[in-house]
Every structure is written in structure tokens, then in C-alpha cells.
Write a protein that holds these residues in place. Sequence first.
Motif, PDB file in Angstrom:
ATOM      1  N   GLY A 150       7.216 110.488  77.353  1.00 48.27           N
ATOM      2  CA  GLY A 150       8.557 110.345  76.800  1.00 48.27           C
ATOM      3  C   GLY A 150       9.570 111.258  77.454  1.00 48.27           C
ATOM      4  N   GLN A 151      10.726 111.376  76.820  1.00 49.39           N
ATOM      5  CA  GLN A 151      11.818 112.176  77.366  1.00 49.39           C
ATOM      6  C   GLN A 151      11.431 113.648  77.500  1.00 49.39           C
ATOM      7  OE1 GLN A 151      14.601 110.998  78.611  1.00 49.39           O
ATOM      8  NE2 GLN A 151      15.523 112.991  79.059  1.00 49.39           N
ATOM      9  N   SER A 152      10.740 114.194  76.514  1.00 48.35           N
ATOM     10  CA  SER A 152      10.346 115.606  76.578  1.00 48.35           C
ATOM     11  C   SER A 152       9.418 115.861  77.749  1.00 48.35           C
ATOM     12  CB  SER A 152       9.662 116.031  75.271  1.00 48.35           C
ATOM     13  OG  SER A 152      10.561 115.984  74.193  1.00 48.35           O
ATOM     14  N   ALA A 153       8.429 114.991  77.929  1.00 44.57           N
ATOM     15  CA  ALA A 153       7.498 115.137  79.055  1.00 44.57           C
ATOM     16  C   ALA A 153       8.238 115.076  80.379  1.00 44.57           C
ATOM     17  CB  ALA A 153       6.429 114.045  78.996  1.00 44.57           C
ATOM     18  N   ALA A 154       9.194 114.148  80.487  1.00 39.19           N
ATOM     19  CA  ALA A 154       9.934 113.986  81.732  1.00 39.19           C
ATOM     20  C   ALA A 154      10.820 115.193  82.036  1.00 39.19           C
ATOM     21  CB  ALA A 154      10.789 112.721  81.662  1.00 39.19           C
ATOM     22  N   GLU A 155      11.491 115.718  81.028  1.00 41.08           N
ATOM     23  CA  GLU A 155      12.365 116.873  81.247  1.00 41.08           C
ATOM     24  C   GLU A 155      11.558 118.111  81.635  1.00 41.08           C
ATOM     25  OE1 GLU A 155      14.852 117.428  77.847  1.00 41.08           O
ATOM     26  OE2 GLU A 155      15.950 115.554  78.147  1.00 41.08           O
ATOM     27  N   SER A 183       4.989 120.636  73.675  1.00 38.40           N
ATOM     28  CA  SER A 183       6.306 120.561  74.324  1.00 38.40           C
ATOM     29  C   SER A 183       7.388 121.278  73.529  1.00 38.40           C
ATOM     30  CB  SER A 183       6.709 119.093  74.540  1.00 38.40           C
ATOM     31  OG  SER A 183       6.675 118.374  73.315  1.00 38.40           O
ATOM     32  N   SER A 184       7.241 121.355  72.209  1.00 38.42           N
ATOM     33  CA  SER A 184       8.239 122.029  71.374  1.00 38.42           C
ATOM     34  C   SER A 184       8.271 123.533  71.629  1.00 38.42           C
ATOM     35  CB  SER A 184       7.957 121.763  69.893  1.00 38.42           C
ATOM     36  OG  SER A 184       6.663 122.218  69.537  1.00 38.42           O
ATOM     37  N   HIS A 185       7.228 124.081  72.268  1.00 37.83           N
ATOM     38  CA  HIS A 185       7.158 125.511  72.562  1.00 37.83           C
ATOM     39  C   HIS A 185       7.252 125.797  74.061  1.00 37.83           C
ATOM     40  CE1 HIS A 185       4.783 125.637  68.571  1.00 37.83           C
ATOM     41  NE2 HIS A 185       6.031 126.015  68.349  1.00 37.83           N
ATOM     42  N   TYR A 186       7.742 124.812  74.800  1.00 38.85           N
ATOM     43  CA  TYR A 186       7.776 124.978  76.259  1.00 38.85           C
ATOM     44  C   TYR A 186       8.697 126.112  76.701  1.00 38.85           C
ATOM     45  CZ  TYR A 186       8.963 124.206  81.127  1.00 38.85           C
ATOM     46  OH  TYR A 186       9.198 124.396  82.466  1.00 38.85           O
ATOM     47  N   ILE A 187       9.903 126.160  76.179  1.00 39.08           N
ATOM     48  CA  ILE A 187      10.893 127.133  76.656  1.00 39.08           C
ATOM     49  C   ILE A 187      10.377 128.560  76.537  1.00 39.08           C
ATOM     50  CG2 ILE A 187      13.174 128.116  76.235  1.00 39.08           C
ATOM     51  CD1 ILE A 187      13.257 125.424  77.608  1.00 39.08           C
ATOM     52  N   GLY A 235      10.744 105.956  75.580  1.00 42.97           N
ATOM     53  CA  GLY A 235      11.016 105.892  77.011  1.00 42.97           C
ATOM     54  C   GLY A 235      11.765 107.113  77.507  1.00 42.97           C
ATOM     55  N   ILE A 236      12.231 107.011  78.748  1.00 45.47           N
ATOM     56  CA  ILE A 236      12.881 108.131  79.421  1.00 45.47           C
ATOM     57  C   ILE A 236      14.282 107.700  79.865  1.00 45.47           C
ATOM     58  CG2 ILE A 236      12.717 109.752  81.352  1.00 45.47           C
ATOM     59  CD1 ILE A 236       9.695 109.120  81.418  1.00 45.47           C
ATOM     60  N   GLN A 237      15.237 108.601  79.745  1.00 49.68           N
ATOM     61  CA  GLN A 237      16.601 108.285  80.158  1.00 49.68           C
ATOM     62  C   GLN A 237      16.647 107.976  81.647  1.00 49.68           C
ATOM     63  OE1 GLN A 237      18.829 111.747  78.913  1.00 49.68           O
ATOM     64  NE2 GLN A 237      19.417 110.797  76.995  1.00 49.68           N
ATOM     65  N   VAL A 238      17.497 107.021  82.009  1.00 46.14           N
ATOM     66  CA  VAL A 238      17.599 106.580  83.401  1.00 46.14           C
ATOM     67  C   VAL A 238      17.942 107.745  84.326  1.00 46.14           C
ATOM     68  CG1 VAL A 238      18.864 105.083  84.986  1.00 46.14           C
ATOM     69  CG2 VAL A 238      18.259 104.247  82.722  1.00 46.14           C
ATOM     70  N   GLN A 286      11.928 103.399  81.577  1.00 46.83           N
ATOM     71  CA  GLN A 286      13.230 103.880  81.136  1.00 46.83           C
ATOM     72  C   GLN A 286      13.558 103.396  79.732  1.00 46.83           C
ATOM     73  OE1 GLN A 286      15.595 101.993  84.264  1.00 46.83           O
ATOM     74  NE2 GLN A 286      16.595 100.724  82.737  1.00 46.83           N
ATOM     75  N   MET A 287      14.318 104.207  79.035  1.00 45.24           N
ATOM     76  CA  MET A 287      14.794 103.865  77.700  1.00 45.24           C
ATOM     77  C   MET A 287      16.002 102.937  77.811  1.00 45.24           C
ATOM     78  SD  MET A 287      16.070 106.593  74.820  1.00 45.24           S
ATOM     79  CE  MET A 287      14.592 107.586  75.088  1.00 45.24           C
ATOM     80  N   GLU A 288      16.126 102.032  76.866  1.00 45.48           N
ATOM     81  CA  GLU A 288      17.287 101.140  76.835  1.00 45.48           C
ATOM     82  C   GLU A 288      18.550 101.948  76.579  1.00 45.48           C
ATOM     83  OE1 GLU A 288      19.962  98.599  77.071  1.00 45.48           O
ATOM     84  OE2 GLU A 288      17.953  97.728  77.249  1.00 45.48           O
ATOM     85  N   GLU A 289      19.497 101.887  77.513  1.00 47.78           N
ATOM     86  CA  GLU A 289      20.734 102.638  77.367  1.00 47.78           C
ATOM     87  C   GLU A 289      21.974 101.757  77.520  1.00 47.78           C
ATOM     88  OE1 GLU A 289      20.171 107.164  78.522  1.00 47.78           O
ATOM     89  OE2 GLU A 289      19.798 105.887  80.275  1.00 47.78           O
TER      90      GLU A 289
END
Length: 271
Positions: A39-44, A17-21, A111-114, A71-74
Motif C-alpha cells: 500500500g501507500q505506507s509501504a511505497a513511501e 510501518s507506524s513506527h518507521y520514523i 493501492g499507491i498514489q500515482v 496505483q490508487m484511483e485518483e
Amino acid sequence: MFQASIKKSLTDDFVHSSHYIQNAQELKESGSITIVGSGQSAAEIFYDLLADQDRFGYELSLFTRSAGFFQMEEGKLGLEMFSPEYVEYFHELEYSKRKEALPLLGSIRNGIQVKTLKNIYDLLYHRSIGNKHSPAHIQAMSELDQVKQIDAKTYELNFNQWQDESNFSHKSEKIILATGYQPKLPNWFEQFKDEIVWESEKEFGVELDGRLQFKQPRDAQIFALSDVVHAHGTGATNLALAVQRNQRIINYVTGKETYPISRGNTFQHFK
């Protein structure tokens, strides 16, 4: 982390994922893309690929061994766990208490942002209207066990659905591994191994300001900014606290509070 047998099967068609862009265009020009992670990277990455799926026409899948895409606690009170006060409180705990606390902080750290989950669901919903099939395959509780290359372009991924104890296979041309990072000590670090205080076999002692704990006093110091979750808790991997970590280091080096640590911004108390 991936088994050694899986690591040996990885080729240029597997992208972390760090080399996705830098690889996004090539990935999107393939016939099928699979993401492994929750996680968040996978979701984005999944959302970006989902948004471009109509234009390129690839098949898209997302698998994770986690129990779900949560979801991540926000909440604002929950986010006070990233405050200087909590980092200081956590660091003062005994090692065993810190280790006991980390699993309890899972929803804060993982987790993942809401808003990301909402954007994904809304796009899936609008894209599914009038279609017989979902625009993407999404599946949790699925651990990647084995990878086989079946032809010049295609791989077979063998998964274990650990809850109902079943196995299944999935074919894909490109695979994105959003599986996180594994700390690795540099080779030069070995020369200090016997001089450092170790809290466990793999976890070194760390001061609040990031200095490694040595058995004997010394003038030259080594500061650690990663692999210190066991010492700093939630704040260890939070990018928003990078400034605070640097402040503490600079204050130690200069011997004075060059950059005051902001405190008194939380409504709750930790002891």
C-alpha cells in the motif's frame, strides 16, 4: 493478517510501518532491510529507503502477497466516492449490498498514489543506469509463510509465490511490516455486547453519525470512528473525511446543525 506462528517469531528487528520514523536511523544502519506490504505506507517507506541507500549501503527488498503494485484511483469522478452524498447513499444500503459493494471499490480504497509510483520508478531507473544489478529487489504475489532467526543479526523469511505455487527464502537483518491494521475492541466494550445490534458476528450496527446501534433507546451514546467500513464504505478510512465525521458527531451532541455538512459538490448521482 499474519499467521500466529509468524507473530511469535517477531522481535525488535521487526518494525511496523507506524513506527518507521522513530526507527529509521537504526534501520538504515543495518546491512539489509526488507519491506512487506503493497500500500501507500509501504511505497513511501520504500522510496525513503531507496533514496538513502547509496549513503548507507544496505540491501533493500520489497515483497507483497498482492497481485502487483497497483496505483490508487485518483480520477476526479472516482474521488467523488468520498463525498458526503456517497457515504449517505452507501449507509442506506442493506448490509448484504454494502458487503457486495466493498470489493468493487478496491481501487478507490487501496493501492499507491500515482506520483509515488512515478517517483519510485524514476529513482530506480536513474540508479540502474550503468549498473549490472537493480538497486532493489521488488516482488509481488509472494506471501510470507514463516520466519526463522538464523544468527544474532539475520532472519530467514520463507515466502510462497502463490501464482506459480513455488517457495523461496530471503535473508534480511531488519524487516518492516507495512501490513495494515486490525481493529480490536477494548475490554470494556464486552459489557455492552448483548445490548448492541450486530450486523454480523464481528460487525456492529452504526448510524450515519457514528453512533453504535443499541437494541433499546438510551441517553448515553458510543461513537465509533474506526472499524466501520461495512457501514460507511470508502469514507470510513479516508483521513480527508475525518472533519466530516466529527461534524456529524458534534451536530448530534448539540442537537442542531452546528457545523453544516457540505453537499452538492459532486457531478454524479448515486440513486
